[in-house]
Design a protein around this motif. Structure first.
Motif, PDB file in Angstrom:
ATOM      1  N   ASP A 285      45.510  39.077  32.968  1.00 13.84           N
ATOM      2  CA  ASP A 285      45.650  38.736  34.380  1.00 13.84           C
ATOM      3  C   ASP A 285      44.714  37.565  34.661  1.00 13.84           C
ATOM      4  O   ASP A 285      43.503  37.681  34.475  1.00 13.84           O
TER       5      ASP A 285
ATOM      6  N   VAL B  40      47.649  43.381  31.345  1.00 12.49           N
ATOM      7  CA  VAL B  40      48.615  44.009  32.246  1.00 12.49           C
ATOM      8  C   VAL B  40      50.011  43.900  31.631  1.00 12.49           C
ATOM      9  O   VAL B  40      50.244  43.094  30.727  1.00 12.49           O
TER      10      VAL B  40
ATOM     11  N   SER C  40      48.992  39.758  37.754  1.00 15.83           N
ATOM     12  CA  SER C  40      49.533  41.105  37.954  1.00 15.83           C
ATOM     13  C   SER C  40      50.074  41.272  39.371  1.00 15.83           C
ATOM     14  O   SER C  40      50.938  42.103  39.610  1.00 15.83           O
TER      15      SER C  40
END
Length: 144
Positions: free
Chosen positions: A83, A91, A116
């Motif tokens: 992320d 993620v 994310s």
């Protein structure tokens, strides 16, 4: 012990060795599976985990996308990306929003970053320009 207990213990022990999940990336020490460059950037790294639990690390999302062209999708358990707003946090790549912005360099020069949260990607887009992509759009772009 009864034979059924031995069988149970053997199955239990065998199943514990093949867990499918993210593994911490050893930044600065491990190389990219695709290009062999040492992975140091905690905002752009990625990881592929097979259904058998084998982990492949990448220094950039674009390296993972190029590797996916050579993979049998039925063997893939997880696709993960760092992320951009939370360096080092992996993620789900299929749920991330992607930004291509020439104002945000990535290790292999594709200017590709993952987020994310879509709102964070939109905020970064407003500040840096570029183009947002979904996972499907990103896959389509790399499969051309």
């Amino acid at each position: 012990m009864k034979p059924s207990i031995f069988l149970f213990l053997a199955i239990l022990t065998g199943s514990m060795g093949c867990s499918v999940g993210p593994k911490p990336i050893d930044y600065g020490r491990v190389g990219c599976h695709y290009c062999s460059m040492t992975i140091v950037d905690k905002q752009h790294a990625a990881q592929l985990v097979t259904k058998k639990g084998k982990v492949f690390n990448f220094d950039a999302v674009e390296c993972m996308m190029n590797q996916l062209k050579e993979e049998d999708e039925s063997t893939i358990g997880l696709l993960l990306v760092n992320d951009f707003d939370r360096p080092g946090e992996l993620v789900d790549a299929t749920k991330a929003t992607y930004l291509i912005s020439e104002n945000i360099p990535s290790p292999m020069g594709a200017f590709l970053s993952a987020f994310s949260e879509e709102q964070a990607a939109e905020h970064t887009l407003e500040a840096n320009g570029g183009k947002l992509l979904t996972w499907s759009e990103l896959k389509e772009q790399y499969n051309q």
